[in-house]
Design a protein around this motif. Sequence first.
Motif, PDB file in Angstrom:
ATOM      1  N   PHE A  43       0.857  -1.184   0.000  1.00  0.00           N
ATOM      2  CA  PHE A  43       0.000   0.000   0.000  1.00  0.00           C
ATOM      3  C   PHE A  43       0.896   1.238   0.000  1.00  0.00           C
ATOM      4  O   PHE A  43       1.339   1.695   1.052  1.00  0.00           O
ATOM      5  N   LYS A  44       1.180   1.752  -1.154  1.00  0.00           N
ATOM      6  CA  LYS A  44       2.134   2.842  -1.318  1.00  0.00           C
ATOM      7  C   LYS A  44       1.714   4.087  -0.538  1.00  0.00           C
ATOM      8  O   LYS A  44       0.540   4.391  -0.387  1.00  0.00           O
ATOM      9  N   GLY A  45       2.721   4.826  -0.058  1.00  0.00           N
ATOM     10  CA  GLY A  45       2.473   6.089   0.627  1.00  0.00           C
ATOM     11  C   GLY A  45       2.133   5.964   2.096  1.00  0.00           C
ATOM     12  O   GLY A  45       1.669   6.927   2.715  1.00  0.00           O
ATOM     13  N   VAL A  46       2.340   4.790   2.690  1.00  0.00           N
ATOM     14  CA  VAL A  46       2.023   4.566   4.108  1.00  0.00           C
ATOM     15  C   VAL A  46       3.322   4.537   4.909  1.00  0.00           C
ATOM     16  O   VAL A  46       4.252   3.810   4.558  1.00  0.00           O
ATOM     17  N   ASP A  47       3.397   5.331   5.992  1.00  0.00           N
ATOM     18  CA  ASP A  47       4.596   5.291   6.817  1.00  0.00           C
ATOM     19  C   ASP A  47       4.487   4.167   7.846  1.00  0.00           C
ATOM     20  O   ASP A  47       3.459   3.482   7.943  1.00  0.00           O
ATOM     21  N   VAL A  48       5.544   3.974   8.608  1.00  0.00           N
ATOM     22  CA  VAL A  48       5.611   2.847   9.542  1.00  0.00           C
ATOM     23  C   VAL A  48       4.507   2.923  10.587  1.00  0.00           C
ATOM     24  O   VAL A  48       3.794   1.942  10.840  1.00  0.00           O
ATOM     25  N   ALA A  49       4.357   4.084  11.217  1.00  0.00           N
ATOM     26  CA  ALA A  49       3.348   4.215  12.273  1.00  0.00           C
ATOM     27  C   ALA A  49       1.938   3.998  11.736  1.00  0.00           C
ATOM     28  O   ALA A  49       1.099   3.391  12.402  1.00  0.00           O
ATOM     29  N   GLU A  74      12.225   3.054  13.597  1.00  0.00           N
ATOM     30  CA  GLU A  74      11.625   4.163  12.853  1.00  0.00           C
ATOM     31  C   GLU A  74      11.833   5.484  13.581  1.00  0.00           C
ATOM     32  O   GLU A  74      12.128   6.511  12.959  1.00  0.00           O
ATOM     33  N   ALA A  75      11.691   5.488  14.905  1.00  0.00           N
ATOM     34  CA  ALA A  75      11.916   6.699  15.684  1.00  0.00           C
ATOM     35  C   ALA A  75      13.360   7.167  15.557  1.00  0.00           C
ATOM     36  O   ALA A  75      13.637   8.364  15.449  1.00  0.00           O
ATOM     37  N   ALA A  76      14.296   6.202  15.551  1.00  0.00           N
ATOM     38  CA  ALA A  76      15.710   6.542  15.401  1.00  0.00           C
ATOM     39  C   ALA A  76      15.975   7.134  14.014  1.00  0.00           C
ATOM     40  O   ALA A  76      16.749   8.082  13.858  1.00  0.00           O
ATOM     41  N   ARG A  77      15.305   6.584  13.004  1.00  0.00           N
ATOM     42  CA  ARG A  77      15.480   7.092  11.638  1.00  0.00           C
ATOM     43  C   ARG A  77      14.962   8.531  11.526  1.00  0.00           C
ATOM     44  O   ARG A  77      15.630   9.402  10.962  1.00  0.00           O
ATOM     45  N   ILE A  78      13.781   8.770  12.093  1.00  0.00           N
ATOM     46  CA  ILE A  78      13.204  10.111  12.041  1.00  0.00           C
ATOM     47  C   ILE A  78      14.057  11.099  12.818  1.00  0.00           C
ATOM     48  O   ILE A  78      14.267  12.236  12.405  1.00  0.00           O
ATOM     49  N   ASN A  79      14.586  10.647  13.956  1.00  0.00           N
ATOM     50  CA  ASN A  79      15.444  11.505  14.762  1.00  0.00           C
ATOM     51  C   ASN A  79      16.698  11.893  13.998  1.00  0.00           C
ATOM     52  O   ASN A  79      17.169  13.030  14.060  1.00  0.00           O
TER      53      ASN A  79
END
Length: 230
Positions: A43-49, A74-79
Amino acid sequence: MAQKKSKKKQPHIDKSPVRKKKAKGWVKTYTGTDIIKDYREHFKGVDVACAVRELQEIGYKFDPDYEKNVMKAEAARINQLHKKKAQKQKAETYENEYQDDNFYFIAGYTSGGAPYGVTWTEMGLEPWENEFDDDDEDSEESGFICPFCKGDITKVIGCTLSVFIHEGKEYERFKVGGIGDFFEGADDDATCDDCGSLYGHYHHYGCDCEYCPVCGGQLITCGCEVQYKK
């Protein structure tokens, strides 16, 4: 010469109900080992959360350790993305649509077209001064100043701005750890990995982990163009 027609802005369409309906059938036949990654690819365009939330909403049961590790990564990547963005902001000061010679941050415009928001004077800065410039030895301890609450995000527990405005309607922002938040279900002593706000408090301006209360997507990329109530 004929005038170029302005491109009409398309209204935002929430695709999650249709996506979740399709996902119920997709999950029944799923045989992979990394369902969050595969859900995002399918499902394209969906983020991890969003993938985690929608799978839970359709009744999928995660292994607790798997979900925890994925969200932590994912939190580490965003940080890390946030740190890179801050470094870029520190390296250059540039004019954008949210600043002018009087305002450090333009929150919106009156019906007459006059801007309002946070002035350079209120921020304790000269026009176009870089808030990251600091010759003191302790400059590395200074964080980003939130235009909403005017606090250093490394020193205050959360933002005080509680409401966004979209098309004349007020929407309450998601609180860290609250229902609908990126860190929903976190421990009471949790903090946002990006902006540092404590559990039960609002995210600071520009936080990569804040969701839009209008569409539910990532606020800094969703395109809803929310305004900020003073």
